[in-house]
Structure formats: structure tokens, C-alpha cells
Design a protein around this motif. Structure first.
Motif, mmCIF file in Angstrom:
data_model
loop_
_atom_site.group_PDB
_atom_site.id
_atom_site.type_symbol
_atom_site.label_atom_id
_atom_site.label_comp_id
_atom_site.label_asym_id
_atom_site.label_seq_id
_atom_site.Cartn_x
_atom_site.Cartn_y
_atom_site.Cartn_z
ATOM 1 N N GLU A 184 4.644 8.211 37.749
ATOM 2 C CA GLU A 184 4.083 8.206 39.100
ATOM 3 C C GLU A 184 4.615 7.034 39.911
ATOM 4 O OE1 GLU A 184 -0.154 8.295 38.769
ATOM 5 O OE2 GLU A 184 -0.201 10.250 37.788
ATOM 6 N N VAL A 185 4.703 5.869 39.284
ATOM 7 C CA VAL A 185 5.208 4.684 39.983
ATOM 8 C C VAL A 185 6.684 4.860 40.336
ATOM 9 C CG1 VAL A 185 5.771 2.234 39.713
ATOM 10 C CG2 VAL A 185 3.526 3.066 39.016
ATOM 11 N N LEU A 186 7.487 5.320 39.382
ATOM 12 C CA LEU A 186 8.916 5.515 39.645
ATOM 13 C C LEU A 186 9.140 6.559 40.730
ATOM 14 C CD1 LEU A 186 10.335 5.442 36.001
ATOM 15 C CD2 LEU A 186 10.496 3.642 37.725
ATOM 16 N N GLN A 187 8.333 7.622 40.721
ATOM 17 C CA GLN A 187 8.458 8.646 41.749
ATOM 18 C C GLN A 187 8.126 8.074 43.128
ATOM 19 O OE1 GLN A 187 9.514 12.052 41.326
ATOM 20 N NE2 GLN A 187 9.703 11.687 43.531
ATOM 21 N N ASP A 240 10.433 7.733 46.364
ATOM 22 C CA ASP A 240 10.036 8.285 47.667
ATOM 23 C C ASP A 240 9.795 7.202 48.713
ATOM 24 O OD1 ASP A 240 10.079 10.702 46.390
ATOM 25 O OD2 ASP A 240 7.913 10.787 46.073
ATOM 26 N N LYS A 241 9.829 5.930 48.256
ATOM 27 C CA LYS A 241 9.535 4.777 49.114
ATOM 28 C C LYS A 241 8.104 4.817 49.653
ATOM 29 C CE LYS A 241 14.344 4.114 50.447
ATOM 30 N NZ LYS A 241 15.324 3.952 51.535
ATOM 31 N N VAL A 270 16.224 2.158 41.794
ATOM 32 C CA VAL A 270 15.630 2.794 40.614
ATOM 33 C C VAL A 270 15.922 4.291 40.564
ATOM 34 C CG1 VAL A 270 13.422 3.461 39.586
ATOM 35 C CG2 VAL A 270 13.816 1.087 40.243
ATOM 36 N N ALA A 271 15.894 4.977 41.701
ATOM 37 C CA ALA A 271 16.034 6.440 41.743
ATOM 38 C C ALA A 271 17.271 6.934 41.007
ATOM 39 C CB ALA A 271 16.054 6.921 43.196
ATOM 40 N N ASP A 272 18.384 6.215 41.140
ATOM 41 C CA ASP A 272 19.635 6.631 40.507
ATOM 42 C C ASP A 272 19.906 5.858 39.224
ATOM 43 O OD1 ASP A 272 20.229 8.437 42.621
ATOM 44 O OD2 ASP A 272 20.937 6.740 43.828
#
Length: 285
Positions: free
Chosen positions: A97-100, A104-105, A127-129
Motif C-alpha cells: 500500500e505504501v509503495l503504491q 501514485d504520489k 521507487v516505482a521503477d
């Protein structure tokens, strides 16, 4: 250091060249006795339930051997079970959830301004990539191995990976302490940030970060899906620790990590830790 390339060992047999721009002025000093395996953040976000072990992810082709230039997040956490780190998938659910939200900023990791180094930049936007290092994913597990796989071989690989943890921590661009409130499945005891700080193994990972050659040695502490904070790695000094001295606990773990047992003695380890503590204390003043 100019524009010259920096040398960084990627495993025990090969040496890789890291460009200064990607290395964050990092000079790698630790050996990789076992390859560093990581999972793509994008793949991790698609997972559900309890985390799968190293062999299962490897069979599915979801493990990647770390290479210089790969933005990687090291996740330190307290296990919630004796044989599995997260039997109900509570911690990894919050991590997803935190990474998502970072992707999504929609979640901003707040910095503790009182202890933030001047000019230090946040890097969570990458983090996304990026990739994720989690011990259950990255290290072969004796308690969760493919049927028919030799136990001695698994144990040997696991030992080499454990001894490589200082190198793994040093290679990672970001250090995350995953510490949401949870109950240990076997002991029934509460697990949280304070208990994470009290564990010698978690402190050893923390000190590998503190003593690394990285400019920014802060860490992100994830308290819940809605609360994450950049803090100084010296924050643990304000919390009560175990009955044994910090130096003694860390010495025991560092002694285990070292492939050459003569490399460490308790006096020199404590001196090194106390010296670094003094430096960090001066920085904060």
C-alpha cells in the motif's frame, strides 16, 4: 572524486564498474559472497497474501540478480513467526500500500527536519521503477526449500547470503524499516518500532546502513499504510534497548556476519560504534 568510475564488487567472482552518476559517490567495500537477488516493485505490487519464499519466486522468474544502476530498496523487518516472516501477510500488505501510494504520489514521506542533513534529497520518487530486497525473497531458506533440494547446499548458500548482508545494505539506495503494529504468531507478543529497535539483527542491518559509504544514511520508517517518516539512523538512541549492551549485541551479530572470525573483537567493535555515534551526534547539533 571527479568523474572517474567507481569499482563495486557484484559477487565473489566478478567486479562491476559503477558510473559516478549512478553510484551516489559510493565506493563499495564489501564482498558479495552470494548474488543479491531482488524483486521488481511492479511485480511485488501484484502479489497477494503471505510473501513467497526465495525458491518459489525463483521458479516463477520473479527474482533478478542485482546489477549496478538498479534503484533498490532494502526492507528491514521483524519476523512475525518462527518459521515464516509474515504468516498472514500483514506487513507486506502495508508495504504494498505504501509503495503504491509513493508510485501514485498520494503519500508524501515526511522528513524529520531537526535531523535532516542540509542539501539531502529525497529519492522515493524513483521507487516505482525500482527493485525490492527482502530477506525472505532474496535468501535461500532452510525452512522453505523445494522438495529434493539438498539441505546442506541450501544452508551453505544461506550462510553466504547472510555474510553478504553488509554489501546488500550498502548497494541499496534506500533503507526502509517496516514496523507496523502486529502480533507475533507464536509468542503472542506485540511487534512494533520499539521491538524492531530492540532486536540485535535489526540493529545490525541499521548499523550496516550507518557505517556504509553512502552520503545519505537516513532511513524511512513505515508505521502504517498512511504514516511513513524519514528519520536519522541514530534515532534508536532515544529508545530503550535490551538488557545487554548495544555494543555486545551488535558484536555478536557482526561476529556471525564476518567470514573471518578474527576480523572482529568486542573492544574494537564498540570503539567503532561509539566513534560513529559521536560523529553523528555532532552532525545533529
Amino acid at each position: 572524486m571527479g568523474n572517474a568510475p567507481l569499482l563495486c564488487q557484484s559477487d565473489s567472482k566478478a567486479t562491476a564498474v559503477v558510473d559516478v552518476a549512478d553510484a551516489d559517490d559510493l565506493v563499495c567495500v564489501h564482498q558479495y559472497l552470494f548474488p543479491m537477488y531482488v524483486v521488481k516493485v511492479s511485480d511485488f505490487l501484484l502479489m497477494q497474501g503471505a510473501p513467497q519464499a526465495h525458491h518459489a519466486l525463483k521458479e516463477k522468474g520473479l527474482l533478478h540478480e542485482w546489477q549496478p544502476g538498479m534503484f533498490t530498496v532494502f526492507v528491514s523487518h521483524q519476523w512475525l513467526g518462527a518459521r515464516m516472516p509474515d504468516p498472514l501477510g500483514q506487513h507486506v500488505k502495508i508495504l504494498r500500500e505504501v509503495l503504491q501510494q509513493l508510485k501514485d504520489k498520494s503519500l508524501k514521506v515526511e522528513a524529520d527536519i531537526t535531523r535532516q542533513e542540509p542539501g539531502s534529497a529525497t529519492s522515493y520518487e524513483q521507487v516505482a521503477d525500482g527493485y525490492l530486497f527482502l530477506d525472505w525473497f532474496a535468501i535461500p531458506q532452510i525452512t522453505a526449500r523445494t522438495q529434493g533440494v539438498n539441505e546442506d547446499a541450501t544452508r551453505s548458500d544461506a550462510a553466504l547470503a547472510v555474510q553478504s548482508i553488509p554489501a546488500y545494505v550498502e548497494a541499496c539506495n534506500m533503507f526502509v524499516a517496516l514496523v507496523p503494529e502486529a502480533v507475533h504468531m507464536d509468542t503472542g507478543l506485540q511487534c512494533n518500532y520499539n521491538t524492531w529497535l530492540s532486536r540485535g539483527w535489526c540493529r545490525a542491518e541499521l548499523w550496516c546502513r550507518v557505517l556504509s559509504n553512502r552520503k545519505d544514511t537516513r532511513l524511512i520508517v513505515i508505521f502504517s499504510a498512511k504514516e511513513a517518516l524519514f528519520i536519522s539512523p541514530m534515532d534508536w538512541q532515544r529508545h530503550s534497548g535490551p538488557t545487554l549492551s548495544t555494543c555486545s549485541c551488535l558484536f555478536a551479530v557482526f561476529f556471525w556476519l564476518s567470514p573471518k572470525k578474527t576480523d572482529w573483537n568486542e573492544t574494537s567493535t564498540c570503539f567503532l560504534i561509539e566513534k560513529r555515534m559521536s560523529v553523528e551526534s555532532v552532525k545533529r547539533k
